[in-house]
Design a protein around this motif. Structure first.
Motif, short mmCIF file in Angstrom:
data_model
loop_
_atom_site.label_atom_id
_atom_site.label_comp_id
_atom_site.label_asym_id
_atom_site.label_seq_id
_atom_site.Cartn_x
_atom_site.Cartn_y
_atom_site.Cartn_z
N SER A 188 0.83 -1.20 0.00
CA SER A 188 0.00 0.00 0.00
C SER A 188 0.86 1.25 0.00
O SER A 188 0.57 2.22 -0.71
CB SER A 188 -0.92 -0.01 1.22
OG SER A 188 -1.67 1.17 1.29
N THR A 224 0.89 3.98 -2.92
CA THR A 224 0.58 5.36 -2.54
C THR A 224 1.69 6.31 -2.99
O THR A 224 1.42 7.41 -3.46
CB THR A 224 0.36 5.46 -1.02
OG1 THR A 224 -0.71 4.59 -0.67
CG2 THR A 224 0.01 6.88 -0.60
N ARG A 244 -5.55 9.40 -1.54
CA ARG A 244 -4.81 8.19 -1.21
C ARG A 244 -3.55 8.51 -0.43
O ARG A 244 -3.04 7.68 0.31
CB ARG A 244 -4.44 7.43 -2.49
CG ARG A 244 -5.62 6.82 -3.16
CD ARG A 244 -5.18 6.01 -4.37
NE ARG A 244 -6.33 5.55 -5.09
CZ ARG A 244 -6.43 5.56 -6.41
NH1 ARG A 244 -5.45 6.01 -7.14
NH2 ARG A 244 -7.51 5.11 -6.99
N ARG A 298 -3.39 8.08 3.26
CA ARG A 298 -3.21 6.74 3.80
C ARG A 298 -1.88 6.60 4.51
O ARG A 298 -1.73 5.81 5.43
CB ARG A 298 -3.32 5.71 2.68
CG ARG A 298 -4.65 5.74 1.98
CD ARG A 298 -4.67 4.75 0.86
NE ARG A 298 -4.54 3.41 1.35
CZ ARG A 298 -5.50 2.72 1.97
NH1 ARG A 298 -6.66 3.28 2.15
NH2 ARG A 298 -5.28 1.50 2.39
#
Length: 142
Positions: free
Chosen positions: A24, A28, A131, A134
């Motif tokens: 992730s 990102t 995003r 995050r």
């Protein structure tokens, strides 16, 4: 029941969750680097490898939403693994930001006169920068 998939709740400190969070983070960072370029140069990834990458990112973060409903959390010295409590906490916090960030706005824009203004102001593309939030959501990784 036969044929029914049963997902167990994932420990937020497990190796699988750590690997998912690392993936992730990498995706990102990719978004962090490409969105400003696309906004500045009006460069839409409408075909080729960048479109494939956009679809991979879309699918990844869609699965991430589902995974977040099945990942415990740490609260006051205890790891909470109760699915209703997890869902309640996620729905009251990051779910809405995650849903906005994963929403495929780029599929809704075409070259019609009505959407030309939105396209030229790049408001829709900038929604993907959510995003980047995050990163602040991630726990300490080490």
């Amino acid at each position: 029941l036969p044929g029914r998939v049963h997902l167990s709740v994932m420990n937020p400190f497990s190796h699988r969750r750590y690997a998912w969070d690392m993936a992730s983070l990498l995706l990102t960072m990719y978004v962090f680097l490409t969105v400003p370029y696309e906004v500045c140069f009006d460069d839409d990834p409408s075909s080729g490898p960048r479109l494939i990458m956009e679809n991979i990112i879309f699918a990844f973060f869609l699965v991430d939403i589902l995974l977040n409903f099945n990942t415990g959390y740490y609260h006051r010295g205890v790891i909470v693994m109760d699915r209703p409590a997890i869902a309640r906490r996620y729905a009251q916090g990051w779910l809405w930001i995650d849903m906005l960030a994963v929403f495929p706005f780029h599929y809704m824009i075409n070259d019609d006169v009505d959407t030309r203004f939105l396209r030229s102001t790049k408001v829709i593309k900038l929604a993907r920068t959510l995003r980047m939030l995050r990163i602040s959501k991630m726990q300490v990784l080490m």
